[in-house]
Scaffold this active site. Sequence first.
Site, mmCIF file in Angstrom:
data_model
loop_
_atom_site.group_PDB
_atom_site.id
_atom_site.type_symbol
_atom_site.label_atom_id
_atom_site.label_comp_id
_atom_site.label_asym_id
_atom_site.label_seq_id
_atom_site.Cartn_x
_atom_site.Cartn_y
_atom_site.Cartn_z
ATOM 1 N N GLU A 85 1.446 -0.824 0.351
ATOM 2 C CA GLU A 85 0.586 0.179 0.130
ATOM 3 C C GLU A 85 0.909 1.082 0.003
ATOM 4 O O GLU A 85 1.464 1.648 0.367
ATOM 5 C CB GLU A 85 -0.644 0.334 1.256
ATOM 6 N N LYS A 263 -7.716 -0.229 11.273
ATOM 7 C CA LYS A 263 -7.463 -0.293 9.956
ATOM 8 C C LYS A 263 -5.734 -0.170 9.868
ATOM 9 O O LYS A 263 -4.750 -0.541 9.355
ATOM 10 C CB LYS A 263 -7.769 -0.698 9.153
ATOM 11 N N ASP A 279 3.815 -13.746 12.152
ATOM 12 C CA ASP A 279 1.958 -14.293 11.686
ATOM 13 C C ASP A 279 1.757 -12.617 12.388
ATOM 14 O O ASP A 279 1.390 -12.381 13.493
ATOM 15 C CB ASP A 279 2.332 -15.173 12.960
ATOM 16 N N HIS A 377 -1.718 10.691 -1.308
ATOM 17 C CA HIS A 377 -1.898 9.031 -2.150
ATOM 18 C C HIS A 377 -1.473 8.917 -3.124
ATOM 19 O O HIS A 377 -0.872 8.277 -3.859
ATOM 20 C CB HIS A 377 -3.111 8.703 -2.583
HETATM 21 C C1 MEV Z 1 -5.948 3.367 4.808
HETATM 22 O O1 MEV Z 1 -5.596 2.756 4.533
HETATM 23 C C2 MEV Z 1 -5.671 4.003 5.834
HETATM 24 C C3 MEV Z 1 -6.760 5.091 6.905
HETATM 25 O O2 MEV Z 1 -7.961 5.030 6.605
HETATM 26 C C4 MEV Z 1 -7.149 4.274 8.277
HETATM 27 C C5 MEV Z 1 -7.837 6.209 9.258
HETATM 28 O O3 MEV Z 1 -8.936 5.945 8.770
HETATM 29 O O4 MEV Z 1 -7.748 6.875 9.533
HETATM 30 C C6 MEV Z 1 -6.340 6.690 6.145
#
Ligand code: MEV
Length: 425
Positions: A85, A263, A279, A377
């Site tokens: 990513e 995430k 892992d 990004h």
């Molecule tokens: C993207 O992989 C992760 C984010 O969505 C985390 C977040 O929203 O805090 C940018």
Amino acid sequence: MSDDTSSRIEGFHKMAPDARLQAVARQAKLGNEAVATLADAASGQIELADRLVENAITSMAIPVGIATNVTVDGRDVLVPMATEESSVIAAVCNSAKRCRSTGGFRTSTSGPVMAAQIQLLGASDPENVRLKVLERIGEIKAICDETDPLLLKFGGGFRELDIRVIDTAEGPMTVVHIIVDTRDAMGANAVNSMAEALAPKLEEWTGARSLLRILTNLADRRLARVRAVWPVEEIGGEQVRDDMLSAYHFADADPYRAATHNKGIMNGISAVVLATGNDTRAIEAGAHAYAAKDGWYRSMTRWEKDGDGNLVGILEMPLAVGLIGGATKIHPTAQANLKILGVKTADELARIIVSVGLAQNFGAMRALATTGIQKGHMALHAQNVALMVGAVGAEIDKVAEELKALGKVRQDLAEGILARLRSEA
Ligand code: MEV
């Protein structure tokens, strides 16, 4: 007559990897180019792949980048991160740089302690079973320690028992937790072997029947904690800081937001876990279960403003990583990445990983509370889109540059740009 479209491939697991690849190519009707791509992707590591997993046909390379600027407990460290990513590594570099003036990341850990569960069924009086097991703690320790003499030699081994009676849809059950210090091992093999060795004895002593015998990934006795302070001027001012706090309060109160917020943290954590051959699923399972320990799913991080107006971030989570055993020990890339990290113990590794998680969260919240994440990004994403539409060589940068200039990274636009560049050439 053999049926090339069947998923039943006789003796597949006994074939050499290249023969397996040919069999798959026949079944999936792969062209020579796809077969060559898969064969090349193994990049000299097909024997290793064949040892690590069943039915291997190739390997899949994931980029490894280095997070710079990271200081953990006063030591500067370069952190290899394996991720597909874009923006994840850049976010850590940037966030770590912004807290260097306050000393970077300060960590603590609770020790390398894992637990395995043994489920006991059919006891007429589960409370009584609990007491009967507790009476045998000396014998239990001996059985567990005999299972792994090497662990004992390195100062690990059985530590204590935790016995719980839980309510289930089919009535109360007794669950025995054996708590084990696994030192520099992640510990799954050690505690699972102990649980399997112990279960027949528990049956004998209690008259109950043992069923599942397996570690818990909710490794809440193997916690890593980190704290870092970002000066308000490094954040972009008081408004940005306060908006980041609002972003945090949103995540802490709303599971829909918490899932994405967490995430993002795991983007950083899992990348280092993977780069070191650990892992990722074990860490992710433990992290999310721990995030719900209060009865609802919350932010894994905590954020607050200190007396000087700085932003203080805290992350505490289970981090069961090891330096010995599994892919960590036999994967040459994992070994080389551990050398870059310069860690001698699993504990040191966990401290670095948890720091990366906090840095990642700072970066994501700051981006979201200001320009949004698409801008950051853009550069790498534009290149990905250029690749997706078939740009090669110098075309990739040209297409990406034009997409960025347009401020819109879209596949249809990339296709148009590539077609125009080719017609001009
Ligand atoms: C993207 O992989 C992760 C984010 O969505 C985390 C977040 O929203 O805090 C940018």
